[in-house]
Design an enzyme around this catalytic site. Structure first.
Site, short mmCIF file in Angstrom:
data_model
loop_
_atom_site.label_atom_id
_atom_site.label_comp_id
_atom_site.label_asym_id
_atom_site.label_seq_id
_atom_site.Cartn_x
_atom_site.Cartn_y
_atom_site.Cartn_z
N HIS A 72 0.74 -1.27 -0.04
CA HIS A 72 -0.05 -0.11 0.04
C HIS A 72 0.88 1.27 0.08
O HIS A 72 0.40 2.30 -0.22
CB HIS A 72 -1.15 0.00 1.23
N ASP A 126 0.08 -7.70 1.37
CA ASP A 126 0.28 -6.22 1.45
C ASP A 126 2.00 -6.08 1.34
O ASP A 126 2.59 -5.50 2.39
CB ASP A 126 -0.06 -5.45 2.64
N SER A 172 4.72 2.91 7.80
CA SER A 172 4.50 1.52 6.99
C SER A 172 5.60 1.00 6.11
O SER A 172 6.24 1.84 5.41
CB SER A 172 3.22 1.83 6.06
#
Length: 511
Positions: free
Chosen positions: A142, A172, A243
């Site tokens: 993402h 992911d 992230s």
């Protein structure tokens, strides 16, 4: 208005409600910044948590080893069609827009608005870490999803263009490539225990590489964000921009990839989630070799085996994956897997729950032949299946029993607290059911009886009782009565509900 007119409205409302209802505490991918900024920074004095100590009193040696291999990942992407002037893909008018914006936030830290004369674009920020001396970098999918260009900034400030090697949305994860660089080492996440100390490293809010400390709060968390959820929960603060950054143990080895936070306001409240390194490393190795991943496909709709379900089918303990439906023409259908089977093993691996089966099948290469251990009608058996290729458009199974309904109406099943009726043309229309749908419709559920406690709802269509198909209310009633006489503690009902087909075990003792 007929009771089923009301029922239909309630079913639709329930479905929409399930899609939108989320507690004020939301899961947010750690890349996205929401409205946070440096203006919100307030100087505070933090008191160390009692009982949390670093080896020899400091994490500095671990940080010195790992921090140089942690990078900032900046991406540029085209503005989404219909984007507002501030670059947001949402216009904010629809409740769906507001929900998705709250859940996912904006795609990165807010940047200055693009001058009118330039092509509109958006920028996003995340983190990553170097796992190969050839410059191989791991981050979240993402973080780079939709990027037209990717830039990596090293700990010393050096900026490098990065190439996307491969990405996998289901896990992911993504792999990038730059020039040769210092690396970190994969660790063994399977050895992590609740209470173990960990460090999270990344670039929250774009302020620079940051290290936070905490412990493993829980293992095996399922956020329902993908088919392979098995997150490590941590209390080391991670925020938007973290992230893709590494979660390291006290030896400096990567045991996870920081991915998401659980938060009432978009900021860290000490509930973060990381992808386990053992899961990530397998995916990364495949992405480095081929750029994408082909997942195995079996073609079954599965659910957990609860104690009530185990009792209803004669298993001495709960475990395995209960087959609620088999997709027509799928590898499972061709192999002879049946609705009501419990899959307890796959390719030599014990299957304890549906997640085990999903991961095991996904890890198998399409075209391979594997053996399944199956519990059927009180007996264990082995079934061989040719694993297929999982495409994004694979659909779940649907019931296709033929025939017409009988005229029996309004039968009750007092021991369970159900009021059953037959499928008439009017009810089919009200519930939007196919002409060839068979079964008994649940017209009423006594809220004080066992069926209600088990989750049976008005409008459910019971299509089988203890794996035996039923065509109408009378057959369903008789089958349930026979199940009660057999001495079992529960009866297993196969229910069609909306677009799904599920097993529900209803205990007689609570009726």
């Amino acid at each position: 208005m007929s009771p089923f007119s009301i029922l239909r409205r309630h079913r639709v409302a329930a479905l929409l409600g399930a899609a939108l209802i989320i507690s004020p505490v939301v899961v947010s991918f750690a890349q996205n910044p929401g409205n946070a900024g440096l203006s919100n920074v307030v100087a505070t004095t933090q008191t160390p948590v009692a009982g949390i100590t670093a080896p020899n009193g400091s994490f500095a040696p671990v940080v010195a080893t790992t921090k140089p291999a942690v990078v900032t990942v900046t991406t540029v992407m085209k503005a989404q069609p219909g984007a507002t002037d501030d670059g947001s893909p949402f216009d904010g008018n629809s409740p769906f827009d507001q929900y998705f914006q709250q859940f996912f936030g904006d795609q990165g830290i807010p940047m200055p608005k693009t001058p009118p004369q330039q092509a509109p674009r958006q920028e996003a920020l995340g983190s990553g870490f170097i796992v190969g001396s050839d410059g191989t970098i791991v981050t979240n999918n993402h973080v780079i999803d939709g990027a037209t260009s990717i830039k990596v900034t090293l700990d010393d400030g050096t900026e490098l263009p990065a190439k996307l090697v491969g990405h996998d949305a289901k896990n992911d994860l993504a792999v990038l490539k730059v020039k040769p660089l210092p690396t970190v080492k994969w660790g063994d996440s399977d050895k992590l225990m609740t209470g173990d100390q960990v460090l999270a490293i990344g670039n929250p809010f774009g302020i620079g590489t940051t290290v936070t400390a905490g412990i493993v709060s829980a293992r095996g968390r399922d956020l329902h964000s993908g088919p392979f959820d098995d997150f490590i929960q941590i209390d080391a603060p991670i925020n938007h921009g973290n992230s893709g950054g590494p979660l390291v143990d006290v030896k400096g080895d990567v045991v996870g990839i920081n991915t998401a936070i659980y938060s009432p306001n978009g900021g860290s409240v000490g509930v973060g989630f990381a992808i386990p390194s053992d899961q990530a490393q397998k995916v990364v190795d495949k992405l480095m070799k081929g750029g994408d991943i082909e997942y195995g496909y079996l073609g079954v709709q599965i659910q957990p085996v609860t104690q009530d379900v185990a009792s209803a089918i004669g298993l001495d303990h709960p475990g395995g994956a209960l087959v609620a439906a088999v997709t027509d023409g799928s590898p499972a259908a061709k192999a002879g897997i049946e609705t009501g089977d419990v899959i307890t093993g796959f390719a030599g691996q014990e299957i304890k729950d549906p997640k085990d089966l999903s991961r095991a099948v996904a890890d198998v290469s399409p075209g391979s032949k594997e053996t399944l251990s199956v519990w059927r009608n009180g007996k264990a058996m082995q079934i061989s299946a040719d694993v297929g290729r999982n495409a994004e458009d694979q659909k779940t199974a649907s019931n296709d029993e033929g025939g017409k309904p009988s005229a029996e109406q309004g039968l009750r099943v007092p021991s369970l607290g159900l009021g059953l009726t037959d499928l008439t043309p009017d009810i089919r229309e009200q519930l939007n059911l196919a002409d060839n749908q068979r079964g008994a419709v649940v017209e009423r559920v006594n809220p004080d009886k066992a069926a209600s406690a088990a989750g049976i709802e008005p409008g459910d269509v019971i299509v089988a009782v203890d794996r035996t198909p039923v065509k109408n209310a009378r057959q369903a009633n008789q089958a349930i009565a026979e199940a009660g006489k057999s001495g079992r503690k529960s009866v297993l009902l196969l229910v069609d509900r909306g677009d799904a087909q599920i097993f529900v075990a209803v205990p007689f003792a609570a009726g």
